[in-house]
Design a protein around this motif. Structure first.
Motif, PDB file in Angstrom:
ATOM      1  N   ASP A 121       1.578  -0.724   0.258  1.00  0.00           N
ATOM      2  CA  ASP A 121      -0.418   0.241  -0.154  1.00  0.00           C
ATOM      3  C   ASP A 121       1.230   1.119   0.328  1.00  0.00           C
ATOM      4  OD1 ASP A 121      -2.128  -2.032   0.396  1.00  0.00           O
ATOM      5  OD2 ASP A 121      -2.003  -1.195   2.853  1.00  0.00           O
ATOM      6  N   ALA A 122      -0.252   2.199  -0.466  1.00  0.00           N
ATOM      7  CA  ALA A 122       1.192   3.424  -0.809  1.00  0.00           C
ATOM      8  C   ALA A 122      -0.205   4.438   0.218  1.00  0.00           C
ATOM      9  CB  ALA A 122       1.571   4.323  -1.661  1.00  0.00           C
ATOM     10  N   ALA A 123       0.457   5.294   1.061  1.00  0.00           N
ATOM     11  CA  ALA A 123      -0.216   6.945   1.546  1.00  0.00           C
ATOM     12  C   ALA A 123      -0.415   8.339   0.713  1.00  0.00           C
ATOM     13  CB  ALA A 123      -0.235   6.512   3.057  1.00  0.00           C
ATOM     14  N   ARG A 213       2.273  -3.152  14.825  1.00  0.00           N
ATOM     15  CA  ARG A 213       1.099  -4.374  13.982  1.00  0.00           C
ATOM     16  C   ARG A 213       0.657  -3.718  12.663  1.00  0.00           C
ATOM     17  NH1 ARG A 213      -3.325  -4.784  18.690  1.00  0.00           N
ATOM     18  NH2 ARG A 213      -1.877  -5.328  20.579  1.00  0.00           N
ATOM     19  N   ALA A 214       1.143  -2.786  11.904  1.00  0.00           N
ATOM     20  CA  ALA A 214       1.068  -2.481  10.334  1.00  0.00           C
ATOM     21  C   ALA A 214       1.495  -3.116   9.369  1.00  0.00           C
ATOM     22  CB  ALA A 214       1.797  -0.973  10.223  1.00  0.00           C
ATOM     23  N   ASN A 215       0.962  -3.647   8.519  1.00  0.00           N
ATOM     24  CA  ASN A 215       0.093  -4.440   7.492  1.00  0.00           C
ATOM     25  C   ASN A 215       0.427  -3.594   6.807  1.00  0.00           C
ATOM     26  OD1 ASN A 215      -0.279  -6.044   5.610  1.00  0.00           O
ATOM     27  ND2 ASN A 215      -1.222  -7.519   6.106  1.00  0.00           N
ATOM     28  N   PRO A 216       1.408  -3.346   5.769  1.00  0.00           N
ATOM     29  CA  PRO A 216       1.337  -2.607   4.640  1.00  0.00           C
ATOM     30  C   PRO A 216       0.515  -2.999   3.292  1.00  0.00           C
ATOM     31  CG  PRO A 216       3.325  -3.776   4.925  1.00  0.00           C
ATOM     32  CD  PRO A 216       2.785  -4.085   5.740  1.00  0.00           C
ATOM     33  N   GLU A 217       0.067  -4.417   3.387  1.00  0.00           N
ATOM     34  CA  GLU A 217      -0.802  -5.093   2.122  1.00  0.00           C
ATOM     35  C   GLU A 217      -2.404  -4.767   3.028  1.00  0.00           C
ATOM     36  OE1 GLU A 217       0.840  -8.361   0.941  1.00  0.00           O
ATOM     37  OE2 GLU A 217       3.257  -7.871   1.121  1.00  0.00           O
ATOM     38  N   ASP A 218      -2.426  -4.127   3.717  1.00  0.00           N
ATOM     39  CA  ASP A 218      -3.899  -4.503   4.175  1.00  0.00           C
ATOM     40  C   ASP A 218      -5.021  -3.495   3.634  1.00  0.00           C
ATOM     41  OD1 ASP A 218      -3.377  -2.841   5.787  1.00  0.00           O
ATOM     42  OD2 ASP A 218      -3.869  -4.083   7.831  1.00  0.00           O
ATOM     43  N   GLY A 219      -4.477  -2.494   3.266  1.00  0.00           N
ATOM     44  CA  GLY A 219      -5.448  -1.795   2.847  1.00  0.00           C
ATOM     45  C   GLY A 219      -6.087  -0.752   3.403  1.00  0.00           C
ATOM     46  N   LEU A 220      -4.970  -0.323   4.938  1.00  0.00           N
ATOM     47  CA  LEU A 220      -5.802   0.263   6.170  1.00  0.00           C
ATOM     48  C   LEU A 220      -5.178   1.297   6.389  1.00  0.00           C
ATOM     49  CD1 LEU A 220      -8.219  -2.372   7.705  1.00  0.00           C
ATOM     50  CD2 LEU A 220      -9.234  -0.530   6.579  1.00  0.00           C
ATOM     51  N   LEU A 221      -4.825   1.928   7.266  1.00  0.00           N
ATOM     52  CA  LEU A 221      -3.949   2.477   7.795  1.00  0.00           C
ATOM     53  C   LEU A 221      -3.934   2.490   9.237  1.00  0.00           C
ATOM     54  CD1 LEU A 221      -4.144   6.042   5.921  1.00  0.00           C
ATOM     55  CD2 LEU A 221      -1.771   4.094   6.052  1.00  0.00           C
ATOM     56  N   ASP A 222      -2.841   2.579   9.976  1.00  0.00           N
ATOM     57  CA  ASP A 222      -3.172   1.981  11.483  1.00  0.00           C
ATOM     58  C   ASP A 222      -3.012   3.709  12.367  1.00  0.00           C
ATOM     59  OD1 ASP A 222      -2.664  -0.839  10.824  1.00  0.00           O
ATOM     60  OD2 ASP A 222      -1.152  -1.507  12.687  1.00  0.00           O
ATOM     61  N   ARG A 291      -2.586  -1.853  -2.466  1.00  0.00           N
ATOM     62  CA  ARG A 291      -1.280  -2.647  -2.844  1.00  0.00           C
ATOM     63  C   ARG A 291      -0.622  -1.253  -4.942  1.00  0.00           C
ATOM     64  NH1 ARG A 291      -2.665  -8.575  -2.235  1.00  0.00           N
ATOM     65  NH2 ARG A 291      -2.765  -8.352   0.237  1.00  0.00           N
ATOM     66  N   ALA A 292      -0.437  -0.086  -4.172  1.00  0.00           N
ATOM     67  CA  ALA A 292      -0.346   0.668  -5.482  1.00  0.00           C
ATOM     68  C   ALA A 292       0.668   0.096  -5.796  1.00  0.00           C
ATOM     69  CB  ALA A 292       0.057   2.059  -4.686  1.00  0.00           C
ATOM     70  N   LEU A 293       2.030  -0.064  -4.849  1.00  0.00           N
ATOM     71  CA  LEU A 293       3.867   0.040  -5.316  1.00  0.00           C
ATOM     72  C   LEU A 293       4.155  -1.709  -5.305  1.00  0.00           C
ATOM     73  CD1 LEU A 293       6.115   1.544  -5.500  1.00  0.00           C
ATOM     74  CD2 LEU A 293       6.210   2.094  -3.388  1.00  0.00           C
ATOM     75  N   GLY A 294       5.075  -1.979  -6.086  1.00  0.00           N
ATOM     76  CA  GLY A 294       5.444  -2.691  -6.428  1.00  0.00           C
ATOM     77  C   GLY A 294       7.510  -2.368  -5.308  1.00  0.00           C
ATOM     78  N   VAL A 295       7.447  -3.308  -4.624  1.00  0.00           N
ATOM     79  CA  VAL A 295       8.604  -3.731  -4.136  1.00  0.00           C
ATOM     80  C   VAL A 295       9.281  -4.789  -4.011  1.00  0.00           C
ATOM     81  CG1 VAL A 295       9.388  -2.676  -1.420  1.00  0.00           C
ATOM     82  CG2 VAL A 295       7.517  -1.696  -2.770  1.00  0.00           C
ATOM     83  N   VAL A 296      11.071  -4.909  -3.800  1.00  0.00           N
ATOM     84  CA  VAL A 296      11.863  -5.754  -3.686  1.00  0.00           C
ATOM     85  C   VAL A 296      11.972  -5.970  -2.140  1.00  0.00           C
ATOM     86  CG1 VAL A 296      14.205  -6.469  -4.114  1.00  0.00           C
ATOM     87  CG2 VAL A 296      12.714  -5.051  -5.316  1.00  0.00           C
ATOM     88  N   TYR A 301      10.503 -11.042   5.756  1.00  0.00           N
ATOM     89  CA  TYR A 301       9.863  -9.881   5.489  1.00  0.00           C
ATOM     90  C   TYR A 301       8.381 -11.079   5.108  1.00  0.00           C
ATOM     91  CZ  TYR A 301       5.440  -7.635   3.697  1.00  0.00           C
ATOM     92  OH  TYR A 301       4.231  -6.530   3.378  1.00  0.00           O
ATOM     93  N   THR A 302       7.552 -10.146   6.284  1.00  0.00           N
ATOM     94  CA  THR A 302       5.713 -10.351   6.714  1.00  0.00           C
ATOM     95  C   THR A 302       5.018  -9.812   6.792  1.00  0.00           C
ATOM     96  OG1 THR A 302       4.893 -12.658   7.790  1.00  0.00           O
ATOM     97  CG2 THR A 302       6.724 -11.055   8.975  1.00  0.00           C
ATOM     98  N   PRO A 303       4.125  -9.954   5.941  1.00  0.00           N
ATOM     99  CA  PRO A 303       2.913  -8.389   6.025  1.00  0.00           C
ATOM    100  C   PRO A 303       2.174  -8.244   6.774  1.00  0.00           C
ATOM    101  CG  PRO A 303       1.722 -10.169   4.740  1.00  0.00           C
ATOM    102  CD  PRO A 303       3.808 -10.537   4.971  1.00  0.00           C
ATOM    103  N   ASP A 304       2.105  -9.477   8.068  1.00  0.00           N
ATOM    104  CA  ASP A 304       0.562  -9.132   9.132  1.00  0.00           C
ATOM    105  C   ASP A 304       1.589  -9.631  10.422  1.00  0.00           C
ATOM    106  OD1 ASP A 304      -1.200  -9.252  10.262  1.00  0.00           O
ATOM    107  OD2 ASP A 304      -2.204 -11.274  10.165  1.00  0.00           O
ATOM    108  N   VAL A 305       1.825  -9.269  11.245  1.00  0.00           N
ATOM    109  CA  VAL A 305       2.368  -9.066  12.831  1.00  0.00           C
ATOM    110  C   VAL A 305       1.286  -9.487  13.988  1.00  0.00           C
ATOM    111  CG1 VAL A 305       3.523  -8.505  14.814  1.00  0.00           C
ATOM    112  CG2 VAL A 305       3.588  -7.305  11.691  1.00  0.00           C
ATOM    113  N   LEU A 306       1.808 -10.881  14.291  1.00  0.00           N
ATOM    114  CA  LEU A 306       0.663 -10.900  15.226  1.00  0.00           C
ATOM    115  C   LEU A 306       0.513 -10.102  16.312  1.00  0.00           C
ATOM    116  CD1 LEU A 306       0.797 -15.293  15.131  1.00  0.00           C
ATOM    117  CD2 LEU A 306      -1.127 -13.400  14.470  1.00  0.00           C
TER     118      LEU A 306
END
Length: 307
Positions: A121-123, A213-222, A291-296, A301-306
């Protein structure tokens, strides 16, 4: 035969006092046959990214240089054919921590060779002054923004990443809380706060988990707000955060997620930074582009943090 993408490298030799040396990086990246852009002044990285329409865009620099490049891509509408890669060369390298990109240049280039890609995601921040700015990491308002401004090059060179903690202790004793009026996906919330972080990724200020807990692929801002707690309670949060302990359930911390965030402060002089860069004009509205930006990204890396 696989098609080799076009590669452009944006290198900021001023990052971390000049350690982003093109002479060191060129041999490491020679196999990619890149075009080189060495920045000389603010705005160069944004311009070089904005005109890049297809291929791999490698940014060798700190969070500020990466933010410039992201803004260039945002102004171009985040071209689908562009993939961003980072070789960390700053003091904090906060975005690289979420993306699991190691600070060692050789290891970072090895991540580039492996080519593990994700779409993040991008903001966007729209300012009351009428302008707008993009970011992929964290926007900080209040004490956090003041801390970023307090950490100058001299303090970084003397204290390294501890410079942010030193500045935080000084700022926390003097900062006056603000009344925050928030609108989160249409729902209003009023708080009295010391700091507010809007996170797409997790770290700010040289490793502080501003949005752990931010997930940069969930379409939400923390949204993480440190409320008007006493100095003692505030200082207790510091060790928790530095130990990478999830502090979002602690007393005096408000946490939620939203797609659209409107922030108004009273008095209306709340200072903000985006990826550590000061904003000229108080932010009005934050929005996320899913999911606006392709990134290496790194192998860990894991998008979700428990929690």
């Amino acid at each position: 035969m696989a098609v080799v993408p076009e590669v452009r490298v944006i290198c900021n030799p001023a990052s971390r006092g000049g350690s982003c040396n093109p002479g060191i990086l060129r041999p490491l990246l020679e196999e990619f046959g890149p075009e080189w852009v060495v920045t000389g002044r603010p705005g160069d990285a944004a311009a070089a990214a904005r005109e890049w329409e297809e291929g791999l865009l490698v940014v060798a620099g700190g969070d500020g240089t990466v933010n410039e490049a992201v803004n260039g891509l945002g102004m171009a509408g985040f071209p689908e054919g562009v993939t961003l890669a980072i070789i960390p060369a700053g003091t904090g390298n906060d975005l690289a921590q979420t993306l699991a990109i190691p600070p060692d240049p050789e290891e970072a280039v090895e991540i580039l060779r492996k080519g593990r890609l994700r779409r993040l995601d991008a903001a966007r921040i729209r300012l009351r002054s009428g302008g707008e700015r993009f970011f992929v990491n964290v926007a900080n308002g209040g004490a956090g923004a003041r801390i970023s401004e307090a950490v100058d090059k001299e303090l970084k060179s003397r204290w390294g990443r501890l410079a942010y903690l030193r500045a935080a202790l000084e700022v926390a004793q003097e900062f006056e809380p603000r009344e925050l009026h928030l609108v989160l996906d249409g729902e209003r919330r009023d708080l009295r706060a010391i700091n507010v972080a809007v996170g797409n990724c997790r770290y700010a200020g040289g490793g502080w988990p501003a949005a752990p807990r931010a997930n940069p692929e969930d379409g939400l801002l923390d949204l993480v707000v440190i409320e008007d707690v006493g100095l003692h309670e505030l200082l207790e949060l510091g060790p928790l955060a530095l130990a990478r302990t999830d502090y979002l359930e602690a007393e005096g911390v408000f946490f939620t997620r939203a797609r659209d965030v409107l922030i108004e402060a009273s008095p209306p002089d709340l200072e903000f930074t985006a990826d550590g860069e000061p904003l000229s004009g108080e932010p009005a509205e934050f929005a996320v582009f899913h999911r606006a930006l392709g990134v290496v990204v790194g192998l860990e890396y894991t998008p979700d943090v428990l929690p």
